[in-house]
Design an enzyme around this catalytic site. Sequence first.
Site, PDB file in Angstrom:
ATOM      1  N   ASP A  10       0.878  -1.178   0.000  1.00 28.29           N
ATOM      2  CA  ASP A  10       0.000   0.000   0.000  1.00 28.29           C
ATOM      3  C   ASP A  10       0.909   1.219   0.000  1.00 28.29           C
ATOM      4  O   ASP A  10       2.144   1.105   0.098  1.00 28.29           O
ATOM      5  CB  ASP A  10      -0.916  -0.002   1.235  1.00 28.29           C
ATOM      6  CG  ASP A  10      -1.913   1.175   1.219  1.00 28.29           C
ATOM      7  OD1 ASP A  10      -2.256   1.642   0.113  1.00 28.29           O
ATOM      8  OD2 ASP A  10      -2.320   1.629   2.293  1.00 28.29           O
ATOM      9  N   SER A  11       0.280   2.409  -0.057  1.00 27.62           N
ATOM     10  CA  SER A  11       1.082   3.627  -0.050  1.00 27.62           C
ATOM     11  C   SER A  11       1.695   3.905   1.322  1.00 27.62           C
ATOM     12  O   SER A  11       2.538   4.773   1.451  1.00 27.62           O
ATOM     13  CB  SER A  11       0.201   4.810  -0.448  1.00 27.62           C
ATOM     14  OG  SER A  11      -0.821   4.964   0.501  1.00 27.62           O
ATOM     15  N   TYR A  43      -0.927   8.113  -2.330  1.00 26.68           N
ATOM     16  CA  TYR A  43      -1.259   7.893  -3.745  1.00 26.68           C
ATOM     17  C   TYR A  43      -2.532   8.632  -4.168  1.00 26.68           C
ATOM     18  O   TYR A  43      -2.715   8.947  -5.335  1.00 26.68           O
ATOM     19  CB  TYR A  43      -1.529   6.405  -4.001  1.00 26.68           C
ATOM     20  CG  TYR A  43      -0.354   5.462  -3.982  1.00 26.68           C
ATOM     21  CD1 TYR A  43       0.969   5.906  -3.992  1.00 26.68           C
ATOM     22  CD2 TYR A  43      -0.574   4.078  -3.974  1.00 26.68           C
ATOM     23  CE1 TYR A  43       2.031   4.999  -3.981  1.00 26.68           C
ATOM     24  CE2 TYR A  43       0.476   3.178  -3.982  1.00 26.68           C
ATOM     25  CZ  TYR A  43       1.776   3.635  -3.976  1.00 26.68           C
ATOM     26  OH  TYR A  43       2.811   2.733  -3.981  1.00 26.68           O
ATOM     27  N   GLY A  44      -3.433   8.838  -3.212  1.00 26.88           N
ATOM     28  CA  GLY A  44      -4.813   9.194  -3.538  1.00 26.88           C
ATOM     29  C   GLY A  44      -5.015  10.527  -4.229  1.00 26.88           C
ATOM     30  O   GLY A  44      -6.042  10.743  -4.866  1.00 26.88           O
ATOM     31  N   CYS A  75      -4.654  -1.664  -1.525  1.00 27.33           N
ATOM     32  CA  CYS A  75      -4.865  -0.235  -1.756  1.00 27.33           C
ATOM     33  C   CYS A  75      -5.930  -0.080  -2.853  1.00 27.33           C
ATOM     34  O   CYS A  75      -5.748  -0.593  -3.971  1.00 27.33           O
ATOM     35  CB  CYS A  75      -3.545   0.374  -2.221  1.00 27.33           C
ATOM     36  SG  CYS A  75      -3.650   2.100  -2.703  1.00 27.33           S
ATOM     37  N   ASN A  76      -7.006   0.602  -2.525  1.00 28.64           N
ATOM     38  CA  ASN A  76      -8.062   0.830  -3.517  1.00 28.64           C
ATOM     39  C   ASN A  76      -7.544   1.665  -4.687  1.00 28.64           C
ATOM     40  O   ASN A  76      -7.880   1.421  -5.849  1.00 28.64           O
ATOM     41  CB  ASN A  76      -9.234   1.565  -2.869  1.00 28.64           C
ATOM     42  CG  ASN A  76      -9.919   0.734  -1.799  1.00 28.64           C
ATOM     43  OD1 ASN A  76     -10.892   0.060  -2.058  1.00 28.64           O
ATOM     44  ND2 ASN A  76      -9.396   0.762  -0.577  1.00 28.64           N
ATOM     45  N   THR A  77      -6.734   2.672  -4.366  1.00 32.49           N
ATOM     46  CA  THR A  77      -6.238   3.597  -5.390  1.00 32.49           C
ATOM     47  C   THR A  77      -5.344   2.869  -6.400  1.00 32.49           C
ATOM     48  O   THR A  77      -5.506   3.024  -7.616  1.00 32.49           O
ATOM     49  CB  THR A  77      -5.459   4.739  -4.707  1.00 32.49           C
ATOM     50  OG1 THR A  77      -6.265   5.291  -3.658  1.00 32.49           O
ATOM     51  CG2 THR A  77      -5.094   5.820  -5.694  1.00 32.49           C
ATOM     52  N   CYS A 189     -11.031   3.191   1.403  1.00 35.22           N
ATOM     53  CA  CYS A 189      -9.570   3.362   1.413  1.00 35.22           C
ATOM     54  C   CYS A 189      -9.078   2.551   2.595  1.00 35.22           C
ATOM     55  O   CYS A 189      -9.685   2.596   3.681  1.00 35.22           O
ATOM     56  CB  CYS A 189      -9.205   4.840   1.582  1.00 35.22           C
ATOM     57  SG  CYS A 189      -7.475   5.146   2.026  1.00 35.22           S
ATOM     58  N   HIS A 191      -6.749   2.853   4.580  1.00 33.41           N
ATOM     59  CA  HIS A 191      -6.352   3.605   5.779  1.00 33.41           C
ATOM     60  C   HIS A 191      -7.541   3.859   6.729  1.00 33.41           C
ATOM     61  O   HIS A 191      -7.350   4.015   7.932  1.00 33.41           O
ATOM     62  CB  HIS A 191      -5.776   4.977   5.390  1.00 33.41           C
ATOM     63  CG  HIS A 191      -4.354   4.947   4.910  1.00 33.41           C
ATOM     64  ND1 HIS A 191      -4.000   4.477   3.678  1.00 33.41           N
ATOM     65  CD2 HIS A 191      -3.206   5.355   5.502  1.00 33.41           C
ATOM     66  CE1 HIS A 191      -2.689   4.593   3.519  1.00 33.41           C
ATOM     67  NE2 HIS A 191      -2.175   5.128   4.613  1.00 33.41           N
TER      68      HIS A 191
HETATM   69  N1  DGL Z   1      -4.780   3.232   1.323  1.00 33.60           N
HETATM   70  C1  DGL Z   1      -4.909   3.608  -0.030  1.00 33.60           C
HETATM   71  C2  DGL Z   1      -6.266   3.250  -0.620  1.00 33.60           C
HETATM   72  O1  DGL Z   1      -6.876   2.287  -0.204  1.00 33.60           O
HETATM   73  C3  DGL Z   1      -4.390   4.925  -0.506  1.00 33.60           C
HETATM   74  C4  DGL Z   1      -4.266   6.056   0.410  1.00 33.60           C
HETATM   75  C5  DGL Z   1      -3.446   7.138  -0.236  1.00 33.60           C
HETATM   76  O2  DGL Z   1      -2.266   6.871  -0.464  1.00 33.60           O
HETATM   77  O3  DGL Z   1      -3.977   8.203  -0.544  1.00 33.60           O
HETATM   78  O4  DGL Z   1      -6.728   3.895  -1.530  1.00 33.60           O
END
Ligand code: DGL
Length: 266
Positions: A10-11, A43-44, A75-77, A189, A191
């Site tokens: 993940d990020s 990443y988002g 990570c969804n992104t 997300c 997080h």
């Molecule tokens: N945890 C990540 C997600 O599920 C990305 C969070 C990020 O880096 O902005 O999208």
Amino acid sequence: MKRTPVGVFDSGIGGLSILKALRAELPHEDFVYLADSGPHAPYGERDNAHVIERSRAITAHLRARYDIKALVIACNTATAAAIHLLRDEHPDLPIIGVEPALKPAVAHSRTRRIGVMATRSTLGSAKFCALVDSLVGQADFICQPCDGLADAIEREDTIKIIALCAYCTGAIGQFGTNDGQIDTLVLGCTHYPFASEHLRTLVGPYVRLIDNGEPVARQTHRMLKILASGDAPGECILLSTGDGASLRNAARHWLALECPVELALI
Ligand code: DGL
């Protein structure tokens, strides 16, 4: 680590919410978790090219250095931006992604009004739009980009986390279980489960918070061709491309995982 591990990335620390579910579902498997931190995260709010480039580099590193037998994009992104490319480029590697849990939310919601918190990049992706289109007519989705929230969670900035959670839930609308109210909130997300205590205070006790940890862990279980066997508990390696202290602290706090963090130069 003697067996081939499952790679997870993940990020930053967010994917630990997925790793927690993976360890519960697959207690004998070994995992190598990479937190892409420092200048590479979050990443988002970055462009797709950056997320794709990082996802490719991390996958190549985990394959070359750890001979991973499967990859979980926690990570969804990154899933929205890169999973199709990674699957094309690594056809021999099982790759499991994460997407906002809209389908489980539809199954749970009685009022048919569902809030969705996710990164701006996830909500703007073609993959997410296709998911919403596939559920048209089944519920109303009120989607809120949560700029800065993953970063605040990463920095353990409690004041900012509470302020952003309050802003985002306020922007989504009125929560509750009566007709017309939002009775289900999707944490889109990885997080955000780490802010669920604050979100729970804001939306009240009866609204369901839904994340994807357990379904992703079950899907990973189904896709693993060779499962680790024996009684020995699985081991974990933690890697960070930035300062490993927050990963180490978060792993200890959320997963009771006491483990040094190695620097990954990618
Ligand atoms: N945890 C990540 C997600 O599920 C990305 C969070 C990020 O880096 O902005 O999208």
